[in-house]
Design a protein around this motif. Structure first.
Motif, PDB file in Angstrom:
ATOM      1  N   UNK A   1       0.960  -0.958   0.034  1.00 58.44           N
ATOM      2  CA  UNK A   1      -0.306   0.086  -0.258  1.00 58.44           C
ATOM      3  C   UNK A   1       0.753   1.277  -0.159  1.00 58.44           C
ATOM      4  N   UNK A   2       0.403   2.317  -0.582  1.00 58.87           N
ATOM      5  CA  UNK A   2       1.073   3.401  -0.732  1.00 58.87           C
ATOM      6  C   UNK A   2       0.115   4.623  -0.506  1.00 58.87           C
ATOM      7  N   UNK A   3       0.581   5.688   0.102  1.00 54.79           N
ATOM      8  CA  UNK A   3      -0.419   6.738   0.025  1.00 54.79           C
ATOM      9  C   UNK A   3      -0.695   7.868  -0.915  1.00 54.79           C
ATOM     10  N   UNK A   4      -1.817   8.281  -0.996  1.00 53.73           N
ATOM     11  CA  UNK A   4      -2.175   9.379  -2.194  1.00 53.73           C
ATOM     12  C   UNK A   4      -1.837  10.677  -1.514  1.00 53.73           C
ATOM     13  N   UNK A   5      -1.757  11.785  -2.191  1.00 58.40           N
ATOM     14  CA  UNK A   5      -1.664  13.051  -1.729  1.00 58.40           C
ATOM     15  C   UNK A   5      -2.623  13.543  -0.435  1.00 58.40           C
ATOM     16  N   UNK A   6      -3.593  13.063  -0.386  1.00 60.35           N
ATOM     17  CA  UNK A   6      -4.682  13.152   0.657  1.00 60.35           C
ATOM     18  C   UNK A   6      -4.497  12.331   1.705  1.00 60.35           C
ATOM     19  N   UNK A   7      -3.558  11.201   1.700  1.00 64.35           N
ATOM     20  CA  UNK A   7      -3.367  10.666   2.943  1.00 64.35           C
ATOM     21  C   UNK A   7      -4.023   9.181   2.858  1.00 64.35           C
ATOM     22  N   UNK A   8      -5.005   8.974   2.075  1.00 66.11           N
ATOM     23  CA  UNK A   8      -5.693   7.623   2.024  1.00 66.11           C
ATOM     24  C   UNK A   8      -4.803   6.601   0.932  1.00 66.11           C
ATOM     25  N   UNK A  16       1.235   5.062 -11.288  1.00 67.14           N
ATOM     26  CA  UNK A  16       1.638   5.001 -12.664  1.00 67.14           C
ATOM     27  C   UNK A  16       0.984   4.026 -13.604  1.00 67.14           C
ATOM     28  N   UNK A  17      -0.413   3.923 -13.359  1.00 66.58           N
ATOM     29  CA  UNK A  17      -1.105   3.070 -14.224  1.00 66.58           C
ATOM     30  C   UNK A  17      -1.984   4.145 -15.410  1.00 66.58           C
ATOM     31  N   UNK A  18      -1.718   5.224 -15.383  1.00 60.73           N
ATOM     32  CA  UNK A  18      -2.380   6.242 -16.050  1.00 60.73           C
ATOM     33  C   UNK A  18      -3.791   6.216 -15.679  1.00 60.73           C
ATOM     34  N   UNK A  19      -4.315   5.986 -14.543  1.00 63.59           N
ATOM     35  CA  UNK A  19      -5.563   6.077 -14.267  1.00 63.59           C
ATOM     36  C   UNK A  19      -5.642   6.600 -12.847  1.00 63.59           C
ATOM     37  N   UNK A  20      -6.699   7.635 -12.769  1.00 63.25           N
ATOM     38  CA  UNK A  20      -6.948   8.409 -11.636  1.00 63.25           C
ATOM     39  C   UNK A  20      -7.526   7.612 -10.233  1.00 63.25           C
ATOM     40  N   UNK A  21      -6.451   6.939  -9.790  1.00 65.34           N
ATOM     41  CA  UNK A  21      -7.094   6.048  -8.874  1.00 65.34           C
ATOM     42  C   UNK A  21      -7.216   6.955  -7.492  1.00 65.34           C
ATOM     43  N   UNK A  22      -6.358   7.912  -7.001  1.00 60.07           N
ATOM     44  CA  UNK A  22      -6.465   8.463  -5.935  1.00 60.07           C
ATOM     45  C   UNK A  22      -7.572   9.690  -5.831  1.00 60.07           C
ATOM     46  N   UNK A  26      -2.637  12.128  -8.005  1.00 53.38           N
ATOM     47  CA  UNK A  26      -1.494  12.311  -7.309  1.00 53.38           C
ATOM     48  C   UNK A  26      -0.898  10.838  -7.496  1.00 53.38           C
ATOM     49  N   UNK A  27      -1.604   9.728  -7.939  1.00 48.97           N
ATOM     50  CA  UNK A  27      -0.825   8.445  -8.147  1.00 48.97           C
ATOM     51  C   UNK A  27      -0.143   8.441  -9.464  1.00 48.97           C
ATOM     52  N   UNK A  28      -0.311   9.411 -10.257  1.00 52.16           N
ATOM     53  CA  UNK A  28       0.209   9.281 -11.699  1.00 52.16           C
ATOM     54  C   UNK A  28       1.281  10.562 -11.799  1.00 52.16           C
ATOM     55  N   UNK A  43      -2.962  11.613 -19.075  1.00 55.74           N
ATOM     56  CA  UNK A  43      -4.255  11.016 -19.014  1.00 55.74           C
ATOM     57  C   UNK A  43      -5.294  12.121 -19.378  1.00 55.74           C
ATOM     58  N   UNK A  44      -6.592  12.059 -19.419  1.00 58.31           N
ATOM     59  CA  UNK A  44      -7.584  13.379 -19.632  1.00 58.31           C
ATOM     60  C   UNK A  44      -7.474  14.046 -18.676  1.00 58.31           C
ATOM     61  N   UNK A  45      -7.703  15.384 -18.747  1.00 60.46           N
ATOM     62  CA  UNK A  45      -7.873  16.368 -17.813  1.00 60.46           C
ATOM     63  C   UNK A  45      -6.523  16.354 -16.953  1.00 60.46           C
TER      64      UNK A  45
END
Length: 121
Positions: A1-8, A16-22, A26-28, A43-45
């Motif tokens: 497990x690894x934290x996103x910018x917001x801590x979760x 780095x899977x080019x998907x907005x998981x966080x 921040x995961x990209x 990725x888009x946006x």
């Protein structure tokens, strides 16, 4: 497990899977692994910074230099706010100490973007 910018936290394989998981991309950020000379498709946006870095589109022209070469703040239509103030969208300047205070003072809430913690005004 690894934290996103917001801590979760999310599983490592989501980074780095080019998907907005966080939820804030921040995961990209700061992903590498492309072959030299290949062009990274963000990725888009998102906005492509120099090198192999993508940042969320809403970080562009927000008054903070998120790209190492500050290209996210180039060509922005900004008014000059006095020192010790923060430029909101439009022709609005707010006191700098209102930034990251937990209250959205700008109409687009840009004064609360990229904040690590909330302080009380």
């Amino acid at each position: 497990m690894k934290p996103c910018r917001d801590g979760h936290c999310i599983a490592m394989y989501f980074f780095c899977d080019r998907d907005n998981d966080c939820g804030d991309w921040s995961d990209e950020l700061n992903c590498t692994g492309l072959l030299p000379g290949s062009k990274m498709n963000c990725p888009p946006n998102t906005f492509h910074c120099e090198g192999q870095v993508c940042i969320p589109q809403n970080w562009v022209c927000d008054g903070m230099e998120d790209c190492s070469d500050a290209r996210d703040e180039l060509h922005c239509n900004k008014m000059n706010c006095p020192s010790n103030t923060f430029h909101c969208e439009g022709q609005v300047c707010i006191p700098q100490n209102w930034v990251c205070d937990g209250m959205e003072d700008c109409s687009d809430a840009r004064d609360e973007l990229h904040c690590n913690k909330t302080k009380v005004r």
